[in-house]
Design a protein around this motif. Sequence first.
Motif, PDB file in Angstrom:
ATOM      1  N   TYR A  90       9.044  -1.238  60.296  1.00 52.15           N
ATOM      2  CA  TYR A  90       7.183  -0.902  59.876  1.00 52.15           C
ATOM      3  C   TYR A  90       7.958   0.681  61.542  1.00 52.15           C
ATOM      4  O   TYR A  90       7.647   1.350  61.980  1.00 52.15           O
TER       5      TYR A  90
ATOM      6  N   ASP B  48       6.711   3.631  60.674  1.00 55.21           N
ATOM      7  CA  ASP B  48       5.735   4.757  59.902  1.00 55.21           C
ATOM      8  C   ASP B  48       5.264   4.227  61.534  1.00 55.21           C
ATOM      9  O   ASP B  48       4.515   4.821  62.299  1.00 55.21           O
ATOM     10  N   LYS B  49       5.057   2.909  61.922  1.00 51.27           N
ATOM     11  CA  LYS B  49       3.411   1.901  62.694  1.00 51.27           C
ATOM     12  C   LYS B  49       4.320   3.029  63.898  1.00 51.27           C
ATOM     13  O   LYS B  49       3.647   3.084  65.321  1.00 51.27           O
TER      14      LYS B  49
ATOM     15  N   SER C 177       4.284   6.092  64.665  1.00 53.34           N
ATOM     16  CA  SER C 177       2.518   6.448  64.873  1.00 53.34           C
ATOM     17  C   SER C 177       2.211   6.413  66.092  1.00 53.34           C
ATOM     18  O   SER C 177       0.971   6.436  67.033  1.00 53.34           O
ATOM     19  N   GLY C 178       2.638   5.405  66.444  1.00 52.63           N
ATOM     20  CA  GLY C 178       2.876   4.348  67.648  1.00 52.63           C
ATOM     21  C   GLY C 178       3.157   5.463  68.878  1.00 52.63           C
ATOM     22  O   GLY C 178       2.568   5.581  70.184  1.00 52.63           O
TER      23      GLY C 178
END
Length: 81
Positions: free
Chosen positions: A48, A50-51, A54-55
């Motif tokens: 995860y 990329d998530k 981003s977060g």
Amino acid sequence: MGFLDNLKAKLAPAKEKVGDLAQQHGDKIDQGLDRAARTVDERTKGKYSDKIVSGTQKAKDAVDRLGSKNEGGTPPPPPAS
């Protein structure tokens, strides 16, 4: 006054306190966010990434906005997605 108005009035001092803390300790908060992101990314074996990136960036932007509101300046605009 409605329920939400009462709630906002009661939470206003807490919001100011959080803003003060974000301004004083923004660098430590950013370091903690980076460390947490690395740990989560390692434990999920990069599934995860990329998530997580981003977060983490959104959380850092929120801390920056909270800290800048108490400086008397205008907060930076939200990042373009």
